[in-house]
Scaffold this motif. Structure first.
Motif, PDB file in Angstrom:
ATOM      1  N   VAL A   1      90.756 -14.065 109.868  1.00 24.79           N
ATOM      2  CA  VAL A   1      90.868 -13.124 108.758  1.00 24.79           C
ATOM      3  C   VAL A   1      91.022 -13.929 107.471  1.00 24.79           C
ATOM      4  O   VAL A   1      91.908 -14.783 107.361  1.00 24.79           O
ATOM      5  N   VAL A   2      90.144 -13.659 106.513  1.00 17.36           N
ATOM      6  CA  VAL A   2      90.127 -14.403 105.255  1.00 17.36           C
ATOM      7  C   VAL A   2      90.624 -13.512 104.118  1.00 17.36           C
ATOM      8  O   VAL A   2      90.238 -12.343 104.022  1.00 17.36           O
ATOM      9  N   ALA A   3      91.473 -14.070 103.276  1.00 18.83           N
ATOM     10  CA  ALA A   3      91.870 -13.405 102.031  1.00 18.83           C
ATOM     11  C   ALA A   3      91.277 -14.212 100.883  1.00 18.83           C
ATOM     12  O   ALA A   3      91.683 -15.351 100.643  1.00 18.83           O
ATOM     13  N   GLU A   4      90.282 -13.641 100.216  1.00 11.58           N
ATOM     14  CA  GLU A   4      89.674 -14.318  99.075  1.00 11.58           C
ATOM     15  C   GLU A   4      90.291 -13.754  97.802  1.00 11.58           C
ATOM     16  O   GLU A   4      90.269 -12.538  97.571  1.00 11.58           O
ATOM     17  N   ILE A   5      90.832 -14.639  96.988  1.00  8.89           N
ATOM     18  CA  ILE A   5      91.658 -14.230  95.850  1.00  8.89           C
ATOM     19  C   ILE A   5      91.092 -14.760  94.538  1.00  8.89           C
ATOM     20  O   ILE A   5      90.695 -15.929  94.447  1.00  8.89           O
ATOM     21  N   TYR A   6      91.074 -13.879  93.552  1.00  9.97           N
ATOM     22  CA  TYR A   6      90.801 -14.311  92.180  1.00  9.97           C
ATOM     23  C   TYR A   6      92.125 -14.268  91.427  1.00  9.97           C
ATOM     24  O   TYR A   6      92.665 -13.190  91.159  1.00  9.97           O
ATOM     25  N   PRO A   7      92.696 -15.439  91.093  1.00  9.61           N
ATOM     26  CA  PRO A   7      93.967 -15.452  90.355  1.00  9.61           C
ATOM     27  C   PRO A   7      93.765 -14.981  88.917  1.00  9.61           C
ATOM     28  O   PRO A   7      92.757 -15.310  88.286  1.00  9.61           O
ATOM     29  N   ASP A   8      94.719 -14.222  88.409  1.00  4.46           N
ATOM     30  CA  ASP A   8      94.675 -13.792  87.016  1.00  4.46           C
ATOM     31  C   ASP A   8      95.057 -14.989  86.140  1.00  4.46           C
ATOM     32  O   ASP A   8      96.201 -15.452  86.190  1.00  4.46           O
ATOM     33  N   PRO A   9      94.131 -15.511  85.331  1.00  4.57           N
ATOM     34  CA  PRO A   9      94.414 -16.738  84.563  1.00  4.57           C
ATOM     35  C   PRO A   9      95.620 -16.611  83.634  1.00  4.57           C
ATOM     36  O   PRO A   9      96.438 -17.536  83.541  1.00  4.57           O
ATOM     37  N   ASP A  10      95.735 -15.484  82.952  1.00  2.00           N
ATOM     38  CA  ASP A  10      96.847 -15.300  82.014  1.00  2.00           C
ATOM     39  C   ASP A  10      98.185 -15.268  82.740  1.00  2.00           C
ATOM     40  O   ASP A  10      99.164 -15.894  82.306  1.00  2.00           O
ATOM     41  N   LYS A  11      98.232 -14.554  83.851  1.00  2.00           N
ATOM     42  CA  LYS A  11      99.484 -14.464  84.605  1.00  2.00           C
ATOM     43  C   LYS A  11      99.853 -15.805  85.235  1.00  2.00           C
ATOM     44  O   LYS A  11     101.034 -16.153  85.329  1.00  2.00           O
ATOM     45  N   MET A  12      98.847 -16.547  85.659  1.00  2.00           N
ATOM     46  CA  MET A  12      99.127 -17.852  86.251  1.00  2.00           C
ATOM     47  C   MET A  12      99.736 -18.791  85.217  1.00  2.00           C
ATOM     48  O   MET A  12     100.638 -19.580  85.526  1.00  2.00           O
ATOM     49  N   ARG A  13      99.255 -18.699  83.978  1.00  2.00           N
ATOM     50  CA  ARG A  13      99.833 -19.527  82.913  1.00  2.00           C
ATOM     51  C   ARG A  13     101.270 -19.111  82.621  1.00  2.00           C
ATOM     52  O   ARG A  13     102.149 -19.959  82.433  1.00  2.00           O
ATOM     53  N   LEU A  14     101.515 -17.806  82.582  1.00  2.00           N
ATOM     54  CA  LEU A  14     102.867 -17.318  82.321  1.00  2.00           C
ATOM     55  C   LEU A  14     103.834 -17.729  83.430  1.00  2.00           C
ATOM     56  O   LEU A  14     105.006 -18.018  83.176  1.00  2.00           O
ATOM     57  N   LEU A  15     103.330 -17.754  84.659  1.00  2.00           N
ATOM     58  CA  LEU A  15     104.162 -18.143  85.801  1.00  2.00           C
ATOM     59  C   LEU A  15     104.278 -19.657  85.942  1.00  2.00           C
ATOM     60  O   LEU A  15     105.046 -20.146  86.775  1.00  2.00           O
TER      61      LEU A  15
ATOM     62  N   ILE B   1     102.124 -21.778  87.173  1.00  2.00           N
ATOM     63  CA  ILE B   1     101.675 -22.205  88.498  1.00  2.00           C
ATOM     64  C   ILE B   1     100.674 -23.345  88.331  1.00  2.00           C
ATOM     65  O   ILE B   1      99.584 -23.154  87.785  1.00  2.00           O
ATOM     66  N   GLU B   2     101.020 -24.529  88.800  1.00  2.00           N
ATOM     67  CA  GLU B   2     100.151 -25.692  88.645  1.00  2.00           C
ATOM     68  C   GLU B   2      99.211 -25.882  89.835  1.00  2.00           C
ATOM     69  O   GLU B   2      98.146 -26.488  89.692  1.00  2.00           O
ATOM     70  N   ASP B   3      99.607 -25.410  91.001  1.00  2.00           N
ATOM     71  CA  ASP B   3      98.783 -25.551  92.207  1.00  2.00           C
ATOM     72  C   ASP B   3      98.552 -24.161  92.810  1.00  2.00           C
ATOM     73  O   ASP B   3      99.273 -23.752  93.727  1.00  2.00           O
ATOM     74  N   PRO B   4      97.558 -23.419  92.305  1.00  2.00           N
ATOM     75  CA  PRO B   4      97.330 -22.046  92.776  1.00  2.00           C
ATOM     76  C   PRO B   4      97.077 -21.946  94.277  1.00  2.00           C
ATOM     77  O   PRO B   4      97.557 -21.013  94.925  1.00  2.00           O
ATOM     78  N   GLN B   5      96.332 -22.887  94.837  1.00  2.00           N
ATOM     79  CA  GLN B   5      96.022 -22.823  96.265  1.00  2.00           C
ATOM     80  C   GLN B   5      97.299 -22.865  97.100  1.00  2.00           C
ATOM     81  O   GLN B   5      97.509 -22.036  97.991  1.00  2.00           O
ATOM     82  N   SER B   6      98.157 -23.816  96.810  1.00  2.00           N
ATOM     83  CA  SER B   6      99.416 -23.941  97.546  1.00  2.00           C
ATOM     84  C   SER B   6     100.300 -22.718  97.322  1.00  2.00           C
ATOM     85  O   SER B   6     100.928 -22.208  98.258  1.00  2.00           O
ATOM     86  N   TYR B   7     100.322 -22.232  96.088  1.00  2.00           N
ATOM     87  CA  TYR B   7     101.157 -21.078  95.755  1.00  2.00           C
ATOM     88  C   TYR B   7     100.751 -19.848  96.556  1.00  2.00           C
ATOM     89  O   TYR B   7     101.594 -19.191  97.188  1.00  2.00           O
ATOM     90  N   PHE B   8      99.462 -19.530  96.564  1.00  2.00           N
ATOM     91  CA  PHE B   8      99.014 -18.329  97.266  1.00  2.00           C
ATOM     92  C   PHE B   8      99.114 -18.491  98.782  1.00  2.00           C
ATOM     93  O   PHE B   8      99.389 -17.519  99.496  1.00  2.00           O
TER      94      PHE B   8
END
Length: 234
Positions: free
Chosen positions: A166-180, A182-189
């Protein structure tokens, strides 16, 4: 008051609005049913449900599984007579008892309230015979901070035909990622998905998290075109 339809709305969003004194009522409809099928009413609602059928309408669940989930079928004066000059499509959609097969999956509780679980064409069915509803998992993932869009599907391996994931394909919200910050989105998700997997049976858990750099392709009504997604995993 806000009346919501067209796509699933997470219960926590409804609860947040309710805390501010704003009532959101979920409903369900489809074009072939002109279009309303079920709806919650003011002061007559049930959490998680998309309501009870409107007047003069019959609902049934076709081929229910052990959890009572199956295809939602509708019969009533609001249901179309058929598709214009397309008797084959009409015969495939409306059965001999006059029920229109919506292609949506759901269940009815003991009081006749309807709950949507997904779309028949999106259903994931692996060799273990268990049904996985992508929309259910997408709803769970939707609460992850920083997530913009997500689609869950069965990954397709070119080299290992029997591989099931089962695959979860994610598009991170760029603005929210900056506010949070998050430097490593892959590890975070991956960590966030791991938390969700803890509450899921092994056969339903997400085995692969894939990130994308752009939004998913959409149609003119801004719905994601699932058939345009590359599902290969190797």
């Amino acid at each position: 008051m806000i009346i919501c339809g067209g796509a699933a709305l997470r219960q926590e969003i409804i609860d947040d609005f309710d805390a501010f004194g704003i009532t959101i009522m979920n409903g369900y409809g489809i074009t072939e049913c002109a279009p309303l099928v079920t709806c919650n009413r003011n002061e007559y609602q049930k959490k998680g449900s998309i309501g009870r059928p409107i007047l003069h309408q019959d609902l049934r669940i076709a081929d229910p599984d052990e959890n009572g989930e199956g295809e939602i079928c509708v019969r009533g004066p609001n249901v179309m007579l058929g598709y214009w000059k397309n008797p084959e499509a009409t015969a495939a959609a409306i059965d001999e008892d006059g029920f229109f097969h919506t292609g949506d999956l759901g269940r009815l509780d003991e009081d006749g309230w309807l709950y949507i679980t997904g779309r028949l064409k999106n259903l994931i069915l692996f060799a273990n015979g268990k049904n996985i509803y992508p929309e259910e998992l997408e709803n769970m993932l939707g609460g992850i901070p920083g997530l913009g869009e997500v689609v869950v599907y069965a990954g397709e391996s070119r080299t290992q035909k029997s591989r099931e994931v089962v695959v979860a394909e994610i598009y991170p919200d760029p603005d929210k990622m900056r506010l949070l910050n998050i430097e490593d989105p892959q590890s975070y998700f991956e960590q966030e998905v791991h938390k969700i997997n803890k509450d899921l049976p092994a056969w339903k858990s997400i085995g692969l998290v894939r990130l994308r750099d752009s939004e998913f392709p959409k149609n003119t009504s801004r719905k994601i075109q699932r058939f345009n997604i590359d599902r290969s995993i190797d």
